[in-house]
Each structure stands twice: as structure tokens, then as C-alpha cells.
Design an enzyme around this catalytic site. Structure first.
Site, PDB file in Angstrom:
ATOM      1  CE  LYS A  65      -3.440  -0.379   2.856  1.00  0.00           C
ATOM      2  NZ  LYS A  65      -4.319  -0.317   4.050  1.00  0.00           N
ATOM      3  CE  LYS A  97      -3.542  -3.263   9.689  1.00  0.00           C
ATOM      4  NZ  LYS A  97      -3.646  -2.270   8.666  1.00  0.00           N
ATOM      5  CB  THR A 126      -9.329   5.590   5.235  1.00  0.00           C
ATOM      6  OG1 THR A 126      -8.275   5.785   6.171  1.00  0.00           O
ATOM      7  CG2 THR A 126      -9.143   4.265   4.531  1.00  0.00           C
TER       8      THR A 126
HETATM    9  N1  GLU Z   1      -4.853   1.118   9.438  1.00  0.00           N
HETATM   10  C1  GLU Z   1      -4.835   1.883   8.220  1.00  0.00           C
HETATM   11  C2  GLU Z   1      -4.555   0.984   7.030  1.00  0.00           C
HETATM   12  O1  GLU Z   1      -4.802  -0.201   7.055  1.00  0.00           O
HETATM   13  C3  GLU Z   1      -3.896   3.058   8.320  1.00  0.00           C
HETATM   14  C4  GLU Z   1      -2.489   2.702   8.623  1.00  0.00           C
HETATM   15  C5  GLU Z   1      -1.610   3.900   8.972  1.00  0.00           C
HETATM   16  O2  GLU Z   1      -2.080   5.018   8.939  1.00  0.00           O
HETATM   17  O3  GLU Z   1      -0.459   3.660   9.287  1.00  0.00           O
HETATM   18  O4  GLU Z   1      -4.164   1.441   6.000  1.00  0.00           O
END
Ligand code: GLU
Length: 432
Positions: free
Chosen positions: A98, A110, A194
């Protein structure tokens, strides 16, 4: 439904299959592919918490760091009752891709805790957040690994975690966590990011497919932060109509779909939704909403489907319920569509905006948050959202160009863009 799906699919198998498909198309060296199929580091640990009733309860925590060739590891922390090491591995892996698709200088990670946050008091939640940091703090940090919110975690929780980290590190370190509250190092626009990012990519897909957004209808799954702001964006930025949203009801332990004959009013629905994304059924019915079972969302007559709940809900079984009208599948969640669902989209000409592109707005704004933390100078909301739109639009266009050049679908194209960037960074750094 959540439990059934969690048993049926393994998200990490999904992540590896998606990677393998693109690695093959790229003719990737098998040794390099083996490095990237697996996370670099994995932490599995226990967090004891003194509960309000005086008992001591032990929670299972995780952090997985997949790849940091392009910059510090980056990714959220989930509080979820069905969290497993494999879901965290998958989600960490997806973060690497991503960040690379969005072209931000960060890697992928994560974290998680096996817990339903709705069962905790405010004090217990704070203890659990601080406990996670007490275990992990030596292995995270602004130049190492930067957590953020995800399912079941909030800006307030990031505030506590950043505070705990700062105390342990001996200095105020806002850049150690992102998604913090405004006024405690948070960025304007992070809450919407998001969901709005999803809508910017839907807008670009509609331009490409020559669809009129004002005549378009969307059906959304979920009503957490992503879905809430994607539905606002679909109505207010694109001028379209939202046929339905769905939500997980934590009291009934069941999902429901909410629709309205004139289209949903997202702002009204947000007003009757609690902090965990559960919509008040009685208040909705009083306002003329139809409340149906959780799977009904996917059956609605819509041009755009936005699964923004959890992994694996759009699968070989549920795709059969989709209306023939659907043209765009915009993955607001991480890993919502399985390989079987992808086959169906291919066979039926459904344009997919893959998760690693579609929901990259959150982490992109997290990156902006960190930049602002480092400068100790903060931008206006307009400035943040404009920068976000520029990044998302550029990412969409580079994936679309790859898809057209290589004659592959958007998921393979997004992976090809991402893997190529990560491999180049590893080569430039002389890792092999
Ligand atoms: N948890 C969000 C994702 O899956 C954001 C992750 C972030 O901001 O580091 O993209």
C-alpha cells in the site's frame, strides 16, 4: 457471519497468492520473491491488565513488520476478537504494498490485540493500550515502526500510546504514532482520509469508465470510520446516492443493512451510530430506514460496491448475490475480496480498485501527520485533503497505466507497481 468467514479464509494465504500472481507476471527472482512472501519480524506477546473488578486478565498482542526497504515500517493496530497471527501477517504485508503504491517513503507493518473493545471500560482500554506499548516500545519509533488506528482503535487510543512511548523514551515523540487527536499531534483530515481517499479513486475510475457520478448509486458494507466518510464523500463530493450501509451490532452479535428509498443520509446515520460503528436500529426505523440482515447490502441495485468492513466477506458465495448493475468494486477494507470473487469480477467485467490502492488514503495522511510532527508546523484541512487527492490520483493513474500496458487487472497492476518499487529500494540499498 464474521466467525464463519474467519474460519473459511486465511488472509495470509490470500496475501501470498496475490503476491505470487504479480511476482510471476514480473518474472521476479525466486530468492527475492521468497524474501517478500514473508514478514521480516514477528512479535507475539502477552499483556496483563488489572480489570475494574479487581481480576487480572491477560491479553494476546501482536506486531508484524513486513518490509522496511522504502522507509520505517508503518501500519495500524487492530483490537478484534478474531485476530490471529496470520491476519496480522497479511495486513502487515498489504501495508508494504500500500505504501509503495501510494509512493510514500514507508514500509509495512501491523499490530493487534485479541479483544472486543466494546467489552472494555475506558480505564481498561487505556491500560491495554499502554500495556501494548510497554512491551513493544523498543522495537517501534518514528524511524523504526509507526503504528496507527485500524479496526477497534481510535485517535484517543493513539494519544495514550504516544504518551506512553514518550514517557518511556524520555522525550515527547509525537511521530511515534499517527492518527492522534487534533491538538495532540494529530493532522487535520486524518479522520476523513481513508474514506475520502476511497472516493477520489472511485471518481478516477468513473472518469475512466465514462460513468456519471451524479447518476450513480453505491452500496457500502460497514459503518466504521472508512465507510462513514466514504458515504459522505460519495454523496457530497461526487453527488451520487448511497443505497445502503451495513453495520456490526455489538449487542446482537449480528450484522444489519440499513437502506432508505430516497437514499441514505450519511450524516444522519453517523449521529445515531456509537463509537464502535453500531447504528441505532430503532432511531433508523423511526426515520424511515429499512433494516435487513447483514448480507442484504451486497444484493442492492448499485453501480459501485464499497466493502469497508473486514477481510473475506466478498467471496465465492456472496458474489452470487450481487446485482448485475455493479460496475465498480472499491475495496475500502483490507482484503475484502477473495480470489474466487476476483474470478467473478474478471468474468463479469467488474472494475476493481484494489485495497492497496483504494484505501491508501489513511496511511498517506498518516505520513503527512508525521511530516507535520517533524516540522512542528501544521497544515489546514484544505491543504491536507488537496495533497491527499493529488497523491491518490497519481497512484490511481500509475496503476491504471500499468494495467493497460501489461493487459492485467487492477489488482495485479497495483502489485506490479508496488513490488517493482520495493525491489528497486532493496537493490539501491544493496541488500542482495
Ligand atoms: N490502518 C490503516 C490501514 O490499514 C492506516 C495505517 C496507517 O495510517 O499507518 O491502511
Amino acid at each position: 457471519m464474521e466467525k464463519k468467514v474467519a474460519r473459511q479464509i486465511n488472509a495470509f494465504d490470500m496475501a501470498q497468492e496475490q503476491f505470487d500472481s504479480a511476482a510471476k507476471l514480473l518474472n521476479l527472482d525466486p530468492g527475492i520473491a521468497e524474501v517478500l512472501r514473508w514478514p521480516a519480524q514477528e512479535y507475539s506477546f502477552r499483556i496483563p491488565v488489572r480489570m475494574d473488578d479487581g481480576s487480572l486478565r491477560v491479553f494476546q498482542g501482536f506486531r508484524v513488520q513486513h518490509n522496511n526497504a522504502r522507509g520505517p515500517n508503518k501500519g495500524g493496530i487492530r483490537f478484534h476478537p478474531s485476530e490471529t497471527m496470520d491476519t496480522v501477517r497479511a495486513l502487515a504485508t498489504w501495508m508494504t504494498w500500500k505504501c509503495a503504491v501510494a509512493d510514500i517513503p514507508l514500509g509495512g507493518s501491523k499490530g493487534g490485540i485479541i479483544v472486543d473493545p466494546a467489552t472494555l471500560s475506558l480505564r481498561e482500554k487505556e491500560e491495554l493500550c499502554r500495556g501494548w506499548v510497554d512491551v513493544m516500545w523498543k522495537n517501534i519509533g518514528p524511524r523504526n515502526d509507526v503504528p496507527a488506528p485500524d479496526i477497534g482503535t481510535s485517535p484517543q487510543m493513539m494519544g495514550w500510546m504516544m504518551d506512553e512511548y514518550s514517557k518511556l523514551a524520555g522525550e515527547y515523540t509525537p511521530g511515534a504514532f499517527t492518527g492522534k487527536p487534533i491538538g495532540a499531534g494529530g493532522s487535520q483530515g486524518r479522520t476523513e482520509a481513508t474514506g475520502y481517499g476511497v472516493i477520489y479513486t472511485v471518481r478516477e475510475a468513473m472518469k475512466h469508465l465514462k460513468m456519471d457520478p451524479k447518476k450513480s448509486v453505491a452500496a457500502l458494507e460497514g459503518f466504521g470510520k472508512v465507510s462513514q466518510h466514504a458515504s459522505i464523500g460519495f454523496v457530497e463530493l461526487l453527488g451520487g446516492k448511497v443505497a445502503c450501509i451495513s453495520c456490526w451490532d455489538h449487542d446482537d452479535k449480528a450484522a444489519y443493512t440499513f437502506s432508505h428509498k430516497d437514499g441514505c443520509d450519511p450524516r444522519f446515520l453517523i449521529n445515531i451510530t456509537d463509537q464502535y460503528g453500531t447504528v441505532d436500529k430503532t432511531a433508523a426505523e423511526q426515520a424511515g430506514y429499512l433494516v435487513e440482515d447483514g448480507e442484504a447490502w451486497i444484493t442492492k441495485e448499485a453501480d459501485v460496491l464499497i466493502p469497508a468492513a473486514i477481510e473475506g466477506h466478498v467471496n465465492g458465495d456472496t458474489v452470487k448475490l450481487m446485482s448485475k448493475r455493479v460496475k465498480i468494486m472499491a475495496e475500502g477494507a483490507n482484503g475484502p475480496c477473495t480470489a474466487k470473487a476476483d474470478e467473478y469480477f474478471k468474468a463479469n467485467g467488474i472494475f476493481t480498485i484494489p485495497d492497496i490502492l483504494c484505501n491508501a488514503g489513511g496511511v498517506t495522511t498518516s505520513y503527512f501527520e508525521q511530516v507535520q510532527n517533524d516540522m512542528n508546523f501544521y497544515w489546514s484541512k484544505e491543504e491536507v485533503l488537496k495533497k491527499l487527492d493529488d497523491k491518490m490520483t497519481a497512484a490511481f493513474q500509475s496503476v491504471l497505466a500499468m494495467s493497460e500496458k501489461q493487459n492485467v487487472n487492477m489488482r495485479d497492476a497495483a502489485y506490479m507497481v508496488a513490488i517493482d518499487r520495493v525491489v528497486k529500494a532493496m537493490e539501491f540499498r544493496g541488500w542482495f
